[in-house]
Motif scaffolding. Structure first.
Motif, short mmCIF file in Angstrom:
data_model
loop_
_atom_site.label_atom_id
_atom_site.label_comp_id
_atom_site.label_asym_id
_atom_site.label_seq_id
_atom_site.Cartn_x
_atom_site.Cartn_y
_atom_site.Cartn_z
N ALA A 76 0.85 -1.21 0.00
CA ALA A 76 0.00 0.00 0.00
C ALA A 76 0.88 1.25 0.00
O ALA A 76 0.65 2.20 -0.77
N ALA A 77 1.92 1.24 0.84
CA ALA A 77 2.81 2.40 0.93
C ALA A 77 3.56 2.62 -0.38
O ALA A 77 3.78 3.75 -0.82
N LEU A 78 3.93 1.51 -1.01
CA LEU A 78 4.64 1.61 -2.30
C LEU A 78 3.73 2.25 -3.35
O LEU A 78 4.15 3.13 -4.11
N ILE A 79 2.47 1.79 -3.38
CA ILE A 79 1.52 2.36 -4.36
C ILE A 79 1.37 3.86 -4.08
O ILE A 79 1.45 4.70 -4.98
N ALA A 80 1.21 4.21 -2.80
CA ALA A 80 1.02 5.62 -2.44
C ALA A 80 2.24 6.45 -2.88
O ALA A 80 2.09 7.59 -3.33
N SER A 81 3.43 5.84 -2.80
CA SER A 81 4.64 6.59 -3.14
C SER A 81 4.70 6.91 -4.64
O SER A 81 5.41 7.81 -5.05
N PHE A 82 3.99 6.12 -5.44
CA PHE A 82 4.02 6.35 -6.89
C PHE A 82 2.84 7.20 -7.37
O PHE A 82 2.74 7.50 -8.55
N TYR A 83 1.91 7.50 -6.47
CA TYR A 83 0.69 8.18 -6.89
C TYR A 83 1.00 9.62 -7.31
O TYR A 83 1.53 10.40 -6.54
N LYS A 84 0.69 9.95 -8.55
CA LYS A 84 0.92 11.32 -9.07
C LYS A 84 -0.27 11.71 -9.90
O LYS A 84 -0.85 10.88 -10.61
N ASP A 85 -0.66 12.99 -9.87
CA ASP A 85 -1.79 13.44 -10.68
C ASP A 85 -1.52 13.16 -12.16
O ASP A 85 -0.37 13.10 -12.58
N GLY A 86 -2.59 13.04 -12.92
CA GLY A 86 -2.45 12.77 -14.35
C GLY A 86 -3.59 11.87 -14.76
O GLY A 86 -4.53 11.66 -13.99
N GLU A 87 -3.46 11.28 -15.96
CA GLU A 87 -4.53 10.39 -16.40
C GLU A 87 -4.42 9.05 -15.65
O GLU A 87 -3.32 8.50 -15.53
N LEU A 89 -4.32 3.74 -11.32
CA LEU A 89 -3.88 2.62 -12.15
C LEU A 89 -2.36 2.69 -12.37
O LEU A 89 -1.65 1.69 -12.21
N ASN A 90 -1.88 3.86 -12.72
CA ASN A 90 -0.44 3.99 -12.98
C ASN A 90 0.40 3.70 -11.74
O ASN A 90 1.44 3.05 -11.82
N ALA A 91 -0.07 4.18 -10.60
CA ALA A 91 0.67 3.94 -9.36
C ALA A 91 0.71 2.44 -9.04
O ALA A 91 1.75 1.91 -8.64
N VAL A 92 -0.42 1.78 -9.23
CA VAL A 92 -0.49 0.34 -8.94
C VAL A 92 0.48 -0.41 -9.88
O VAL A 92 1.25 -1.27 -9.44
N VAL A 93 0.47 -0.06 -11.14
CA VAL A 93 1.32 -0.75 -12.11
C VAL A 93 2.80 -0.57 -11.72
O VAL A 93 3.57 -1.54 -11.68
N GLN A 94 3.17 0.64 -11.38
CA GLN A 94 4.58 0.87 -11.03
C GLN A 94 4.99 0.09 -9.79
O GLN A 94 6.06 -0.48 -9.72
N ALA A 95 4.09 0.05 -8.82
CA ALA A 95 4.40 -0.68 -7.59
C ALA A 95 4.51 -2.18 -7.86
O ALA A 95 5.43 -2.85 -7.38
N LEU A 96 3.59 -2.69 -8.66
CA LEU A 96 3.59 -4.14 -8.90
C LEU A 96 4.81 -4.59 -9.69
O LEU A 96 5.25 -5.73 -9.58
N ASN A 109 -10.02 9.23 -6.08
CA ASN A 109 -10.73 8.65 -7.24
C ASN A 109 -11.89 7.79 -6.73
O ASN A 109 -11.86 6.57 -6.83
N PRO A 110 -12.90 8.42 -6.15
CA PRO A 110 -13.91 7.64 -5.43
C PRO A 110 -14.86 6.84 -6.32
O PRO A 110 -15.71 6.13 -5.79
N ASP A 111 -14.70 6.93 -7.64
CA ASP A 111 -15.62 6.16 -8.48
C ASP A 111 -14.90 5.06 -9.25
O ASP A 111 -15.33 4.63 -10.31
#
Ligand code: F6R
Length: 607
Positions: free
Chosen positions: A127-138, A142-149, A165-167
């Motif tokens: 979870a922390a890894l995903i959060a570390s990659f989270y950046k605004d954009g399109e 999804l992008n943060a999850v991919v980078q972490a995985l 992204n509540p939806d």
């Protein structure tokens, strides 16, 4: 094992998450949690140790009408069962639920020095890894999850949401199942299709290495390397009745009692008594390919392994020039076994998700050996990865202890053996007795269940204070004894072990004393007299024996369970019903949790 659910749509997410988690309870868990997101992204995280009812109590004080959320039942691997270690795990605005194990979590944790970890879990690191990659954009989540995985090693099925992204929900899988249920203006996520039953029949099974962004009316799937994947929508066959107790007190009793019907489903369209033939479409092997088979490797764990052992005894009786090796998947995957090219491997698994069995399947495939699945769960990973297969079609098996699957696995494998024998030109007069007995087996199972239930219940009551048991058999009755002992130990916690009768004198006979009772399986046949001599050896040493037999029994034993039947070859399968009932009634007499025995999970998706 752990369960995942998720919802994004127009309805109340908390309601679906709780009902979905209850559907997954049977898999075994020790804590549970949900998080839901309001339209403005405000998150409500609720977690509780123990049963889902504890979570519901907490939820009653935090009712929300949020329409997006994810939930989890956890079966502890890293860190004790506790609220702190329960999922979802939070990192910044990210919430994650995870099945599987992140093997390099320690290394990753070292890299995330600034993060204030609250739990001992590998999941929180992800979870922390995903959060570390989270950046605004399109598609930032999804992008943060991919980078972490891309950095994570191990197995996972995950669902992730973000307050930003509540939806949407992002899901991914590598070695741990994930299914997306497609509804009208709503999309569901689960680790097991049974959570979706009654909500939608349309399902997309994610493959390893795939990640998906899910909204209420869209599912976009791609690989971790950003290649788009076109989703294949499949039909969920299970109906609601199949996952309910149907008037029985426990799923286990329901599943024992429904064996006449579940075996009938296994046989449907496959056994042709009048013609004296068996026809299996699923394995997809030509007559020439069947003729060439010289070896069978049968792979499974626990009950599936026992089913393989028993089927092996049968198949070698009628299939000439064939060697059969039945192996325990967790051992076989690390052996350096040579498999001859003219072998076929039978991969046996009720859930189709068992990690060790799946690993063997992949190893065996690498060696270029044809693999045939003997699987129950439709669309499961093993069912999808084998070259061909025969579904056993017993419907959902909810109770942790496997019963109806065992019976049908044995017969499905024997039917496969019969197709080999047919192709090899074995005389039909040799095969006819097997086919004739299989055809009437469902009916005989019904009769035996009716006849044996009351006597077994009385016997269970008599032995309910015992803590040690020995199960004994010879030949086909030996795997039967092994399966009986496993059933008793796993739900009633009696220390039950099985021995081949012939092995008694080589050690186990020393155990016999008044702390033990013995269960002996004595089918009619060539080895009956030999088994009787072994029974006498036990009785001479003061053994207290329950005999399960289809012959008249004048032995001076404590108790007899008589199996009245004309069936001879498959009598051990009928005798196994007595074991199933004995385990069930011992457990209810002791007052333990029948369907969810301690420390165990239904689907063992970690090594
Ligand atoms: C015992 C039991 C387990 C399973 C084993 C394999 O009652 O249920 O021993 O048989 O975990 O599971 P599957 O068949 O799902 O691969």
């Amino acid at each position: 094992m752990c369960g995942i659910v998720g919802y994004v749509g127009e309805k109340n997410a908390q309601d679906f998450l709780i009902s979905g988690l209850k559907r997954l309870e049977y898999r075994g868990y020790d804590s549970a949690g949900i998080v839901t997101l309001a339209e403005d992204g405000e998150a409500t995280l609720i977690r509780a140790k123990g049963k889902i009812s504890n979570l519901e109590e907490k939820m009653a004080k935090a009712k929300r009408s949020d329409k997006t959320g994810i939930g989890h039942t956890r079966w502890a691997t890293h860190g004790e069962p506790s609220e702190r270690n329960a999922h979802p795990h939070k990192a910044g605005k990210i919430y994650l639920v995870h099945n599987g194990i992140i093997e390099n979590y320690k290394e990753l944790k070292n890299e995330l020095k600034d993060f204030d970890f609250q739990s001992e879990t590998d999941t929180e690191v992800l979870a922390a890894l995903i959060a570390s990659f989270y950046k605004d954009g399109e598609h930032p989540l999804l992008n943060a999850v991919v980078q972490a995985l891309k950095l994570a090693k191990g197995t996972y099925g995950i669902a992730v949401v973000s307050e930003n992204n509540p939806d949407e929900i992002v899901v991914a899988r590598a070695g741990s199942p994930l299914v997306i249920g497609v509804g009208h203006d709503e999309t569901f996520v689960a680790s097991d299709a049974s959570a979706l039953v009654g909500h939608t029949k349309q399902a997309i099974y994610l493959n390893d290495g795939e990640v998906a962004r899910v909204t209420k009316n869209s599912v976009e799937i791609k690989t971790l390397n950003a290649e788009p994947v076109s989703a294949k929508v499949e039909e969920i066959e299970t109906n609601l009745a199949a996952i309910q107790k149907g008037g029985y007190e426990h799923f286990l009793l329901k599943e024992i009692m429904e064996q006449p019907e579940s075996l009938t489903e296994t046989l449907r369209g496959r056994i042709h008594k009048e013609e004296g033939t068996v026809r299996l479409g699923g394995p997809g092997l030509s007559e020439a390919e069947l003729r060439k088979i010289k070896h069978l490797v049968i792979v499974g764990c626990g009950t599936a392994y026992h089913a393989g052992l028993l089927a092996g005894y049968y198949i070698e009786q009628f299939t000439p020039e064939i060697t059969i090796e039945t192996v325990i998947a967790s051992e076989y995957r690390y052996r350096h076994a040579y498999i001859p090219k003219d072998a076929v491997a039978l991969i046996v698994s009720q859930s189709g998700e068992t990690a060790d069995t799946l690993a063997c399947l992949r190893e065996i495939k690498k060696q270029g050996i044809k693999t045939i699945g003997i699987v129950n769960a439709i669309g499961s990973t093993i069912a999808r990865e084998v070259d061909g297969g025969t579904y056993v079609h017993v419907g959902p098996e909810i109770s942790v202890a496997s019963t109806k699957a065992f019976t049908s696995q044995v017969i499905a494998m024997v039917m496969f053996g019969l197709t080999i024998a047919q192709a090899k030109g074995v005389r039909s007069s040799m095969l006819k007795p097997y086919i004739d007995e299989i055809a009437v087996l469902p009916e005989e199972i019904g009769k035996v269940l009716e006849e044996a239930t009351e006597p077994v219940k009385r016997i269970a009551d008599k032995y309910k204070t015992y803590e040690h048991a020995i199960y004994l058999g010879r030949d086909t009755a030996y795997p039967t004894a092994m399966e009986g002992a496993l059933k008793l130990k796993e739900i009633s916690y009696v220390d039950a072990n099985a021995y081949a009768f012939g092995e008694l004198k080589h050690g186990p006979l020393a155990l016999i004393d008044d702390r033990f009772f013995e269960v002996a399986f004595l089918p009619k046949g060539d080895l009956y007299e030999k088994a009787i001599s072994n029974v006498q050896e036990v009785l001479a040493r003061g053994g207290k024996m329950i005999v399960v037999t289809n012959r008249d029994c004048d032995l001076a034993v404590e108790d007899v369970v008589k199996i009245t039947t004309d069936i001879e070859i498959f009598a051990p399968i009928l005798m196994n019903l007595a074991s199933q009932l004995l385990a069930y009634y011992m457990t209810t007499a002791k007052g333990y949790n029948v369907d969810q025995p301690r420390n165990l999970a239904k689907s063992v998706t970690v090594e």
